[in-house]
Design an enzyme around this catalytic site. Structure first.
Site, PDB file in Angstrom:
ATOM      1  N   LYS A 160      17.490  -4.453 -32.394  1.00  0.00           N
ATOM      2  CA  LYS A 160      16.517  -3.500 -32.895  1.00  0.00           C
ATOM      3  C   LYS A 160      17.227  -2.251 -33.401  1.00  0.00           C
ATOM      4  O   LYS A 160      18.319  -1.979 -32.894  1.00  0.00           O
ATOM      5  CB  LYS A 160      15.466  -3.129 -31.845  1.00  0.00           C
ATOM      6  CG  LYS A 160      15.943  -2.894 -30.407  1.00  0.00           C
ATOM      7  CD  LYS A 160      16.928  -1.840 -30.077  1.00  0.00           C
ATOM      8  CE  LYS A 160      16.658  -0.430 -30.400  1.00  0.00           C
ATOM      9  NZ  LYS A 160      17.794   0.476 -30.037  1.00  0.00           N
ATOM     10  N   TYR A 248      11.805   2.440 -28.477  1.00  0.00           N
ATOM     11  CA  TYR A 248      11.434   2.015 -27.112  1.00  0.00           C
ATOM     12  C   TYR A 248      10.098   2.624 -26.690  1.00  0.00           C
ATOM     13  O   TYR A 248       9.293   1.966 -26.018  1.00  0.00           O
ATOM     14  CB  TYR A 248      12.518   2.417 -26.099  1.00  0.00           C
ATOM     15  CG  TYR A 248      13.806   1.642 -26.225  1.00  0.00           C
ATOM     16  CD1 TYR A 248      13.862   0.291 -25.900  1.00  0.00           C
ATOM     17  CD2 TYR A 248      14.972   2.258 -26.662  1.00  0.00           C
ATOM     18  CE1 TYR A 248      15.046  -0.420 -26.012  1.00  0.00           C
ATOM     19  CE2 TYR A 248      16.162   1.556 -26.774  1.00  0.00           C
ATOM     20  CZ  TYR A 248      16.195   0.219 -26.449  1.00  0.00           C
ATOM     21  OH  TYR A 248      17.370  -0.494 -26.558  1.00  0.00           O
TER      22      TYR A 248
END
Lengths: 405, 405
Positions: A160, A248
């Site tokens: 990511k 996140y």
């Protein structure tokens, strides 16, 4: 791109990591299936108990992974985690630094014929031992190496953020579909036991109806360190704290609600004159409005001390994860009925190993990964909207589907 | 307006509260100065040690306070806190419920001639024993009773929020200035030891440069309870969770930075069909941009479980207060250099007594209170901007001064 690790120090760090992981998981399944040619730091450890995180016993041969990019995250987290895998195994390396590749190949028992550089990368198509390429490169290279991996006939696990634009993500999805191969994004928190327990507790209604989610991620960016140098460069990172760690906070809001945000608001700040933030943003405060009415208030910052936490407020209590997304040592607490929050003990599990084994299992059984390219694309689209909201100084509505996963 | 307390239960609650407070503070100064006519629940307690929060010894006669409104907050927090005061004393009561007023007057040794109702309130001007009226009424009545108090020649302590519009606040400030009397807003957190220590630690640079503040306040609104019934009514409360508890998040961001926000963004949510939120908002997520670049991401909610916390992220560490703004039991922790947060033990102190003694001292010495009407007005202006930002779906810039306190 890759971090020039000082050999002695890197080796020591590696053994410490491996030892810790191997001890935590018994290091049996991995050892017992290892061939004579595969040397790992854990192999001298006694096999005391079965690995704790094995859900279903692995069947058939292991799925071979080639790790693309040997920076700090790859060498300190991912490579050692293979010791805790039951379905995935490390078989290949791709690096632009031949000395480092050679040293790490020796450490992990990777055969010399399975070591590539970025020029020879496409020849990986001729290597039947490699099933998956795991792309752990600076963000701006994710699309190129994922697509080249797919075109080489390999399944792709990509770190990511999936890429630096939604358009790139769409190209990656197309490339993997065309190749008939899996594409999964490395959302480790969706494989981390405390986060999984939190999702389960929310679904079971333990804190009632979710109302508000607060998620904050911060760390000091240190571009003088090799692992951070590319993160300060827009051309390589695509963005600042949002793309690296704010993701996140965004992920937590999405996987806890199981919903897609309808609208985002955002504000950014970068300290004027701080050379670290000449190209990328330091801090982002953003809020997400979900269809159910849940509001998520999130932050990310490269300018302040360590923070990796979120809290989920429901109408019957709250869940608190602090830290929520650390590599190790996450802590889950729950408060119900106005009582002080109590620790919820969650059995330890290696999120990296779980993530890699999940993809291996999907490949073995023909299932779709729980964090496919489409999941990465959703985040990148939302992050584009967050940047637009901050830039244009207005809330930005999001289209598309309203439920996920 | 005032809460119809069930007598036996109210009395029991009062004695428990008083006992706890008196024990914590030794209950000596208050007792030693009490006249024969003043009965309080704490008077039977032995005087073991001097009160911990006395900074300067009180000189001269005490300043007489009349408490206006005998709801839950007044009876459970404020009235018992006089036992810990060294400069303020309770001398008068104002209530619309004669039975309750009589009972409480007897409990606290308040003379019958110093008990008023809302019709006779203005005659308080003829009562030399009363120096201060402490207005603890529903928000929409703050302006009227504060102005009537000032016109009666009394100093005014008014609960937060100061009033329901900035215009009302301006009228209150004018009324007190015209009368030549003090006007102070009851911002108890600015007198609470953990919050004061946090402000001091930030000023000393213990966590480096402040970057981000996260502040969240929530509780379940229960309009079926008398202390909450008026809070669900716009005409009485002026607004929802923001005005009642979001103001603590706002205050924290302001007193920690020592700055005034330049701009606010906000989003509100109220559960459709929930009768509690037919007139007022349930949840507000708002962000504040300060001149130094600090971003504050704040929430308030009447729809979720207990939350009273804030965290201050600096570039060298963070401070965490959780709870931050409870009546009792606040906890301050600090993390520096990436280490886990450690408890900072702060000597206990009664924030209500400190607040009332501060006003008494200001009256005795001719000083301006640290939380004057102008401080209350700033918050009300910012809250008006927060509501406007949510309603108009755009960030709202704030004018005026950029530093406070």
């Amino acid at each position: 791109m890759s971090e020039p690790l000082e050999p002695a120090r890197g080796r020591r760090a590696f053994f410490q990591q491996t030892l810790a992981l191997a001890t935590a998981f018994g290091a049996t399944a991995a050892c017992s299936r290892r061939t004579a040619g595969e040397k790992v730091g854990a192999e001298a450890l006694p096999a005391t108990e079965p690995p704790k995180q094995t859900v279903a016993a692995a069947s058939g041969p292991r799925v071979g992974f080639a790790v693309v990019g040997l920076g700090k995250f790859a060498t300190e987290q991912i490579l050692p985690a293979f010791a805790a895998c039951t379905r995935a195994k490390l078989v290949g390396l791709v690096s632009g630094t031949p000395d480092k590749a050679k040293r790490i190949a020796e450490q992990y028992g990777v055969e010399a014929k399975n070591v590539y550089d970025y020029k020879s990368f496409d020849r990986i198509r001729d290597n039947a031992a490699i099933d998956v390429v795991y792309v752990i490169l600076p963000n701006s290279l994710h699309a190129e190496y994922s697509e080249r991996g797919a075109r080489a006939g390999k399944h792709v696990l990509c770190e990511k953020p999936m890429a630096i634009t939604a358009k790139e993500c769409e190209g990656m999805i197309r490339a993997s579909k065309t190749a008939g191969k899996k594409l999964m994004i490395g959302y480790r928190a969706q494989f981390e036991p405390n986060n999984l327990r939190a999702i389960e507790l929310v679904k079971r209604g333990e804190i009632g109806k979710v109302k508000t989610i607060i998620a904050d991620h911060g760390r000091i960016l240190r571009p003088e360190e090799p692992s951070d140098s590319w993160r300060a460069k827009r051309a390589l990172a695509g963005g600042g704290s949002l793309m690296d760690i704010g993701i996140y906070s965004l992920q937590a809001a999405r996987y806890i609600t199981g919903e897609e945000p309808l609208e985002v608001s955002a504000r950014t700040f970068s300290t004027p004159g701080d050379p670290r933030f000449a190209e990328i943003e330091e801090t982002v405060a953003f809020s997400l409005a979900f269809p159910s009415g849940v509001l998520a208030n999130c932050t990310s910052s490269y300018g302040h001390a360590e923070g990796k936490r979120y809290r989920v407020f429901g109408d019957k209590g709250y869940l608190d994860l602090d830290p929520a997304t650390a590599y190790e040592g996450n802590v889950l607490r729950a408060s119900k009925g106005g009582k002080p929050a109590e620790l919820i003990e969650v059995p330890h599990g290696n999120q990296f190993a779980a993530e890699m084994d999940h993809l291996a299992e999907c490949i073995q059984s023909g299932k779709e990964p729980k964090t496919p390219g489409e999941e990465g694309l959703r985040d990148v689209r939302i992050m584009e909207a967050i940047y637009a909201a901050a830039r244009e100084h207005r809330p930005v509505r999001l289209g598309g589907d309203t439920q996920h996963g």
